[in-house]
Design a protein around this motif. Structure first.
Motif, PDB file in Angstrom:
ATOM      1  N   SER A   7     -70.835 -16.577 -23.741  1.00 26.04           N
ATOM      2  CA  SER A   7     -70.040 -15.812 -24.702  1.00 26.04           C
ATOM      3  C   SER A   7     -69.034 -16.733 -25.371  1.00 26.04           C
ATOM      4  CB  SER A   7     -69.295 -14.668 -24.008  1.00 26.04           C
ATOM      5  OG  SER A   7     -68.307 -15.183 -23.135  1.00 26.04           O
ATOM      6  N   TYR A   8     -68.488 -16.278 -26.500  1.00 28.82           N
ATOM      7  CA  TYR A   8     -67.462 -17.062 -27.171  1.00 28.82           C
ATOM      8  C   TYR A   8     -66.183 -17.115 -26.348  1.00 28.82           C
ATOM      9  CZ  TYR A   8     -70.155 -17.673 -31.439  1.00 28.82           C
ATOM     10  OH  TYR A   8     -71.108 -18.065 -32.348  1.00 28.82           O
ATOM     11  N   GLU A   9     -65.911 -16.074 -25.583  1.00 32.50           N
ATOM     12  CA  GLU A   9     -64.754 -16.077 -24.704  1.00 32.50           C
ATOM     13  C   GLU A   9     -64.877 -17.186 -23.657  1.00 32.50           C
ATOM     14  OE1 GLU A   9     -65.008 -12.488 -26.923  1.00 32.50           O
ATOM     15  OE2 GLU A   9     -66.488 -13.395 -25.584  1.00 32.50           O
ATOM     16  N   GLU A  10     -66.076 -17.326 -23.111  1.00 35.61           N
ATOM     17  CA  GLU A  10     -66.319 -18.382 -22.131  1.00 35.61           C
ATOM     18  C   GLU A  10     -66.218 -19.761 -22.778  1.00 35.61           C
ATOM     19  OE1 GLU A  10     -69.886 -19.943 -19.153  1.00 35.61           O
ATOM     20  OE2 GLU A  10     -70.003 -17.918 -20.014  1.00 35.61           O
ATOM     21  N   LEU A  11     -66.693 -19.853 -24.020  1.00 33.17           N
ATOM     22  CA  LEU A  11     -66.587 -21.122 -24.747  1.00 33.17           C
ATOM     23  C   LEU A  11     -65.127 -21.515 -24.935  1.00 33.17           C
ATOM     24  CD1 LEU A  11     -67.923 -23.433 -26.329  1.00 33.17           C
ATOM     25  CD2 LEU A  11     -67.922 -21.944 -28.346  1.00 33.17           C
TER      26      LEU A  11
END
Length: 237
Positions: A7-11
């Protein structure tokens, strides 16, 4: 090899872990631009992305004074690193095939890079037609109707355009076509006109090198290539 990001949050978390001295605000700013390419971060894997004026740790957009630079180093690290190649670094972490182009060197970076002067009208001729899935132009140039850009383009590019125009202006002054008292006004007007022209020329080249359906993020706008031309779809903000 890169670690698969779900996810972008994880990125964003991974980027902050790797670059702990950079604020989440700056990381999220670039991720927001990247998100315009694909809504699902996993779809970035293998995409070929061109970043124009990607920035470099050797950039010149910094105070000239040694004392000011020392102050930045310890107290304003984020400002000091404002023009570093964050977009390319984050895309690389997401698994994209990123090519960062800048007039300064990026030889120490792990993303693909090329050193060139994009104010040269023929600079992008080295890229094949329809060879990129997306392109980014964060602050190298801007369209004339950009509401977020302080200028049509960045101060460094404006200085370079002015220097390229200096021989012509000098000849005009010597021929008395331009009065000494009016040099400042003429330089500003012609530089801004040249900057607008540069932005338009680059857009033509981007349309050429993008694949059909490819995304171009320019200043605060998102464009898509449709029927061979760039069409503005929306604003990023």
């Amino acid at each position: 090899m890169h670690t698969l990001v779900e996810s972008y949050e994880e990125l964003a978390v991974q980027a902050l872990e790797r670059y702990p001295r950079i604020s989440g605000r700056r990381i999220n700013y670039h991720i927001h631009r990247i998100r315009a390419i694909r809504g699902d971060v996993r779809d970035l894997i293998g995409l070929r992305v061109l970043d124009l004026g990607c920035g470099s740790i050797s950039n010149t957009e910094r105070p000239w004074s040694p004392l000011s630079r020392l102050y930045e180093l310890f107290f304003e690290y984020e400002r000091r690193s404002e023009f570093w190649p964050w977009y390319c670094r984050i895309l690389k972490m997401a698994g994209a095939d990123t090519l960062g182009v800048d007039i300064a060197s990026n030889s120490d970076e792990d993303f693909s890079h090329a050193r060139m002067d994009l104010t040269d009208p023929d600079a992008m001729d080295i890229f094949d037609d329809e060879s990129f899935d997306a392109a980014n132009n964060n602050c190298f140039t801007s369209p004339a109707d950009s509401m977020r850009a302080r200028h049509i383009t960045t101060p460094a590019i404006l200085r370079r355009i002015s220097m390229k125009n200096l021989p012509s202006l000098t000849r005009r002054v010597l021929k008395r076509e331009v009065a000494l008292s009016g040099i400042g006004r003429v330089v500003e007007e012609e530089t801004m006109c040249a900057a607008t022209g540069l932005n338009d020329r680059i857009a033509v080249q981007v349309a050429r090198v993008l694949k059909e359906g490819g995304i171009y993020t320019l200043a605060e706008f998102v464009y898509r290539k449709k029927d061979g031309v760039l069409q503005r779809e929306r604003s990023l903000y």
